[in-house]
Scaffold this active site. Structure first.
Site, mmCIF file in Angstrom:
data_model
loop_
_atom_site.group_PDB
_atom_site.id
_atom_site.type_symbol
_atom_site.label_atom_id
_atom_site.label_comp_id
_atom_site.label_asym_id
_atom_site.label_seq_id
_atom_site.Cartn_x
_atom_site.Cartn_y
_atom_site.Cartn_z
ATOM 1 N N HIS A 153 0.856 -1.186 0.000
ATOM 2 C CA HIS A 153 0.000 0.000 0.000
ATOM 3 C C HIS A 153 0.891 1.234 0.000
ATOM 4 O O HIS A 153 1.715 1.422 0.884
ATOM 5 C CB HIS A 153 -0.921 -0.008 1.218
ATOM 6 C CG HIS A 153 -1.968 -1.068 1.171
ATOM 7 N ND1 HIS A 153 -3.075 -0.982 0.345
ATOM 8 C CD2 HIS A 153 -2.067 -2.247 1.816
ATOM 9 C CE1 HIS A 153 -3.814 -2.058 0.503
ATOM 10 N NE2 HIS A 153 -3.225 -2.842 1.390
ATOM 11 N N LYS A 174 -0.578 10.951 2.095
ATOM 12 C CA LYS A 174 0.119 10.493 0.887
ATOM 13 C C LYS A 174 -0.624 10.912 -0.380
ATOM 14 O O LYS A 174 -0.038 11.494 -1.299
ATOM 15 C CB LYS A 174 0.276 8.962 0.914
ATOM 16 C CG LYS A 174 1.081 8.422 2.070
ATOM 17 C CD LYS A 174 1.293 6.928 1.954
ATOM 18 C CE LYS A 174 -0.008 6.143 1.999
ATOM 19 N NZ LYS A 174 -0.690 6.260 3.310
ATOM 20 N N ASP A 192 -2.260 4.424 -3.740
ATOM 21 C CA ASP A 192 -2.742 3.493 -2.720
ATOM 22 C C ASP A 192 -2.305 2.046 -2.927
ATOM 23 O O ASP A 192 -2.029 1.344 -1.957
ATOM 24 C CB ASP A 192 -4.265 3.548 -2.602
ATOM 25 C CG ASP A 192 -4.754 2.801 -1.361
ATOM 26 O OD1 ASP A 192 -4.206 3.056 -0.276
ATOM 27 O OD2 ASP A 192 -5.646 1.959 -1.486
ATOM 28 N N ARG A 257 19.283 15.295 10.203
ATOM 29 C CA ARG A 257 19.469 16.733 10.061
ATOM 30 C C ARG A 257 20.594 17.084 9.079
ATOM 31 O O ARG A 257 20.611 18.162 8.504
ATOM 32 C CB ARG A 257 19.807 17.356 11.423
ATOM 33 C CG ARG A 257 18.706 17.204 12.468
ATOM 34 C CD ARG A 257 17.512 18.067 12.155
ATOM 35 N NE ARG A 257 17.862 19.488 12.177
ATOM 36 C CZ ARG A 257 17.874 20.250 13.257
ATOM 37 N NH1 ARG A 257 17.562 19.724 14.442
ATOM 38 N NH2 ARG A 257 18.181 21.532 13.178
#
Length: 325
Positions: A153, A174, A192, A257
């Protein structure tokens, strides 16, 4: 930093392809004709075998379980030895039950060849195509059929030529992000539901047939992307280059980061770069996805911004340390 491990998704089991199925699916394209009506055998291997050495009597490396392919060279040799010798040659082949014999160039199979196939119970076909022109597309079709495959998915989109797979828990955004990217000119592969298959060292993503041009937007419903944005807004399949995982913001989590600590998700045995993006209200994920795609393209060309700035800082530190001496 936690991320979804896609290596644990169970692969779809391989299914053999029957000779009749091969003929129905690709017979017209490959210009195949069935010569004899024997058993409808199963093809279980992607490889093609040219039994030149076996025709000369050496069976030490004869791969009878593969499709057997004969071209001009083999046919000319058989033509030159005469009927008696051909009978002797093919009597050895009758001991093996190859799933399929194919003769190229539209050549007429010798009677001894046909008799051997009948005795062994192996189907025999001819094609009008030259050997190379026939073998390449047949190999491609077999590779697609026997490719390692998984279903997951997620949503997939082509951003600047980079195939990006969006994953994340339900409701994280999404589909909305993918819709935003389509509106910005990028191409939808599927929303999906994604089928991934590995061909060689490349993983391709495709949508479920009949559903791959649609996006479900909560509060609106089903949107037909192709009808809304045109044929240029969709793609049938795309190579998978990077995985983008959307996670709800967690103040206690440690996110990347610097870009120096990269993640590679193992998908069908291939390491695929994996990026985790924390989702906050007001954060423009579509723009970030474009940046991820462009950064991926730069890294392909050898430009790694994170590594470059890290190397620069290290050089500056070394320089200052030397000046203090």
């Amino acid at each position: 930093m936690n991320y979804k491990d896609l290596s644990r998704i169970q692969e779809k089991p391989h299914k053999p392809i029957r000779v009749s199925e091969l003929l129905n699916l690709y017979g017209m394209e490959l210009r195949l004709s069935l010569i004899n009506k024997t058993s409808d055998l199963e093809i279980t291997s992607v490889d093609l075998h040219r039994p030149g050495l076996a025709l000369a009597g050496f069976f030490g490396s004869y791969a009878y379980e593969h499709i057997q392919l004969l071209g001009h060279t083999e046919w000319n040799y058989l033509e030159s030895v005469g009927a008696e010798k051909r009978t002797q040659i093919f009597s050895n082949f009758a001991k093996y039950k190859a799933p399929l014999w194919i003769l190229t160039h539209g050549l007429k199979p010798h009677k001894e060849f046909i008799d051997m196939c009948e005795a062994a119970g192996s189907p025999l076909m001819i094609t009008e195509l030259p050997t190379v022109n026939f073998a390449r597309p047949l190999q491609r079709h077999l590779e697609d059929h026997f490719a390692r495959k998984i279903f997951l998915h997620g949503s997939m989109i082509d951003i600047y030529g980079v195939g990006m797979l969006f994953i994340g828990e339900s409701g994280v955004g999404k589909s909305e992000c993918v819709m935003d990217l389509v509106e910005r000119g990028h191409c939808l592969v599927s929303d999906d539901a994604i089928d991934l298959r590995r061909v060689g060292d490349i993983i391709f993503g495709t949508g479920r047939q009949g559903f791959n041009h649609y996006i479900e937007i909560r509060g609106i419903g089903i949107v037909d992307v192709r009808s809304m944005f045109g044929v240029k807004s969709v793609r049938m399949e795309k190579r998978l280059d990077i995985v983008l995982e959307l996670q709800r913001w967690d103040a206690m989590a440690q996110y990347n980061r610097t870009g120096l600590d990269t993640i590679a998700n193992n998908i069908l045995g291939m390491p695929i770069p994996h990026v985790v993006i924390p989702v906050l209200p007001g954060k423009n994920i579509a723009v970030i996805a474009e940046v991820v795609a462009m950064d991926h393209l730069l890294k392909r060309e050898g430009l790694n911004s994170s590594k470059n700035i890290n190397d620069f800082l290290i050089s500056q530190i070394k320089m200052k340390m030397e000046n203090k001496k």
